[in-house]
Design a protein around this motif. Sequence first.
Motif, short mmCIF file in Angstrom:
data_model
loop_
_atom_site.label_atom_id
_atom_site.label_comp_id
_atom_site.label_asym_id
_atom_site.label_seq_id
_atom_site.Cartn_x
_atom_site.Cartn_y
_atom_site.Cartn_z
N UNK A 1 0.85 -1.18 0.00
CA UNK A 1 0.00 0.00 0.00
C UNK A 1 0.89 1.24 0.00
N UNK A 2 0.34 2.34 -0.43
CA UNK A 2 1.07 3.59 -0.42
C UNK A 2 1.67 3.93 -1.76
N UNK A 3 2.95 4.25 -1.74
CA UNK A 3 3.62 4.81 -2.91
C UNK A 3 4.28 3.77 -3.82
N UNK A 4 3.63 2.62 -3.99
CA UNK A 4 4.05 1.66 -5.02
C UNK A 4 3.47 2.15 -6.34
N UNK A 5 4.15 1.86 -7.44
CA UNK A 5 3.66 2.31 -8.75
C UNK A 5 2.27 1.74 -9.05
N UNK A 6 2.07 0.46 -8.71
CA UNK A 6 0.77 -0.19 -8.91
C UNK A 6 0.40 -0.99 -7.66
N UNK A 7 -0.07 -0.32 -6.59
CA UNK A 7 -0.40 -1.05 -5.35
C UNK A 7 -1.45 -2.12 -5.62
N UNK A 8 -1.23 -3.29 -5.06
CA UNK A 8 -2.15 -4.41 -5.28
C UNK A 8 -1.90 -5.53 -4.29
N UNK A 9 -2.87 -6.42 -4.19
CA UNK A 9 -2.71 -7.64 -3.40
C UNK A 9 -2.07 -8.68 -4.32
N UNK A 10 -1.08 -9.39 -3.81
CA UNK A 10 -0.39 -10.40 -4.60
C UNK A 10 -0.56 -11.76 -3.97
N UNK A 11 -0.73 -12.80 -4.79
CA UNK A 11 -0.75 -14.15 -4.23
C UNK A 11 0.65 -14.52 -3.74
N UNK A 12 0.72 -15.19 -2.60
CA UNK A 12 2.01 -15.58 -2.04
C UNK A 12 2.59 -16.74 -2.85
N UNK A 13 3.89 -16.65 -3.10
CA UNK A 13 4.62 -17.75 -3.74
C UNK A 13 5.74 -18.17 -2.80
N UNK A 14 6.07 -19.44 -2.82
CA UNK A 14 7.12 -19.96 -1.96
C UNK A 14 8.43 -19.22 -2.21
N UNK A 15 9.16 -18.92 -1.15
CA UNK A 15 10.45 -18.22 -1.20
C UNK A 15 10.34 -16.80 -1.78
#
Length: 81
Positions: free
Chosen positions: A1-15
Motif C-alpha cells: 500500500x502507499x507509494x508503489x507504482x501499482x499497489x495491489x494484493x499479490x498471491x504468495x509464492x514460496x520463497x
Amino acid sequence: VGEAAKPQALPYKQNMTLLDVMIAVGGLTDFANGNGASILRAAEGNKQYGVRLNDLLRRGDISANVDVLPGDVLIIPQSWF
C-alpha cells in the motif's frame, strides 16, 4: 500500500522476497520514501519491520532484500520532500 507504482494484493509464492514484490508492483513512485517503508507482519501479531527499498532498488544493495511471508503488508510512505 502507499507509494508503489501499482499497489495491489499479490498471491504468495514460496520463497517470495521483497524484490519479487517490488517487481510485481512496478517499483516506487517518484514521491515514495523507500527507506522509510515497513512490512506489517500479521503472523507475528502485526509486528512492524523497517525495510530499505531505496537501498535495494536504487543502489542494488542485496542485503536489503528480505523474505516476505503470507499475510504481510508492505507499507510505503510518501516522502516529505
